[in-house]
Design a protein around this motif. Structure first.
Motif, short mmCIF file in Angstrom:
data_model
loop_
_atom_site.label_atom_id
_atom_site.label_comp_id
_atom_site.label_asym_id
_atom_site.label_seq_id
_atom_site.Cartn_x
_atom_site.Cartn_y
_atom_site.Cartn_z
N UNK A 1 0.94 -1.05 0.15
CA UNK A 1 0.63 0.09 -0.26
C UNK A 1 1.36 1.61 -0.28
N UNK A 2 1.67 1.67 0.88
CA UNK A 2 2.83 2.60 0.81
C UNK A 2 3.58 2.67 -0.33
N UNK A 3 3.57 1.87 -1.30
CA UNK A 3 4.48 2.19 -2.39
C UNK A 3 3.34 2.29 -4.20
N UNK A 4 2.08 2.69 -3.53
CA UNK A 4 0.92 2.87 -4.32
C UNK A 4 0.81 2.34 -5.50
N UNK A 5 0.49 0.45 -5.11
CA UNK A 5 -0.05 0.16 -5.56
C UNK A 5 -1.14 -0.66 -6.04
N UNK A 6 -2.21 -0.80 -5.10
CA UNK A 6 -2.99 -0.88 -5.33
C UNK A 6 -3.58 0.95 -5.40
N UNK A 7 -3.41 2.04 -5.13
CA UNK A 7 -3.72 2.83 -5.59
C UNK A 7 -3.55 3.06 -7.98
N UNK A 8 -2.03 2.12 -7.98
CA UNK A 8 -2.19 2.22 -9.69
C UNK A 8 -3.39 1.56 -10.44
N UNK A 9 -3.63 0.25 -9.25
CA UNK A 9 -5.27 -0.19 -9.80
C UNK A 9 -6.46 0.27 -10.11
N UNK A 10 -6.48 1.61 -8.92
CA UNK A 10 -7.97 1.90 -8.38
C UNK A 10 -8.43 0.65 -7.42
N UNK A 11 -7.72 0.77 -6.24
CA UNK A 11 -7.99 0.12 -5.03
C UNK A 11 -7.94 1.22 -4.36
N UNK A 12 -9.53 1.32 -3.46
CA UNK A 12 -8.91 1.91 -2.35
C UNK A 12 -9.30 0.53 -0.96
N UNK A 13 -7.92 0.77 -0.34
CA UNK A 13 -7.98 -0.33 0.44
C UNK A 13 -7.15 0.16 1.86
N UNK A 14 -7.68 -1.01 2.84
CA UNK A 14 -7.18 -0.83 4.64
C UNK A 14 -6.46 -3.00 4.44
N UNK A 15 -5.94 -2.35 5.18
CA UNK A 15 -5.22 -3.39 5.80
C UNK A 15 -5.25 -3.41 7.39
N UNK A 16 -5.71 -4.97 7.52
CA UNK A 16 -5.86 -4.85 8.47
C UNK A 16 -5.30 -6.11 9.70
N UNK A 17 -4.37 -6.07 10.99
CA UNK A 17 -3.74 -7.11 11.01
C UNK A 17 -4.73 -7.97 11.87
N UNK A 18 -5.19 -9.52 12.05
CA UNK A 18 -5.90 -10.58 12.93
C UNK A 18 -5.12 -10.57 13.42
N UNK A 19 -5.55 -11.14 14.95
CA UNK A 19 -5.38 -11.68 16.11
C UNK A 19 -4.65 -13.46 16.06
N UNK A 20 -5.47 -14.00 15.06
CA UNK A 20 -5.58 -15.29 14.60
C UNK A 20 -6.46 -15.78 13.23
N UNK A 21 -5.88 -16.83 12.60
CA UNK A 21 -5.99 -17.79 11.55
C UNK A 21 -7.57 -17.31 11.63
N UNK A 22 -7.61 -18.11 13.03
CA UNK A 22 -9.48 -18.12 13.29
C UNK A 22 -10.34 -17.18 13.29
N UNK A 23 -9.75 -16.38 13.38
CA UNK A 23 -10.62 -14.73 13.13
C UNK A 23 -10.38 -14.35 11.98
N UNK A 24 -9.10 -14.80 11.50
CA UNK A 24 -9.81 -14.18 9.89
C UNK A 24 -10.72 -14.79 9.19
N UNK A 25 -10.63 -16.37 9.12
CA UNK A 25 -11.77 -17.10 8.55
C UNK A 25 -12.65 -16.99 8.77
#
Length: 78
Positions: A1-25
């Protein structure tokens, strides 16, 4: 995101760290997350209902070989 890869393809992305694989699922299944990077077997397990209610998960591509890597310390590399 910091390098602008998402912006280059028109995506508005918010990255979120999750506590566990089960929480992510669970958040992915509930629609709280639109997409996720997860362990390779997780979409298969979700589709089969292993450890959770069966849900259809689409896996468009794999970014690595299941996280396998050869790493070296700087001391060994130099």
């Amino acid at each position: 995101k910091a390098l602008g890869f998402f912006d280059d393809v028109g995506l508005d992305v918010t990255l979120q760290k999750q506590n566990s694989w089960a929480t992510l699922r669970d958040k992915l299944h509930a629609g709280i997350l639109d997409a996720a990077q997860m362990l390779a077997p997780m979409p298969i397990a979700s589709t089969l209902g292993l450890g959770c209610r069966a849900r259809k998960i689409v896996t468009p591509f794999v970014l690595s070989l299941n996280g396998n890597a050869i790493t070296l310390s700087d001391a060994l590399y130099l």
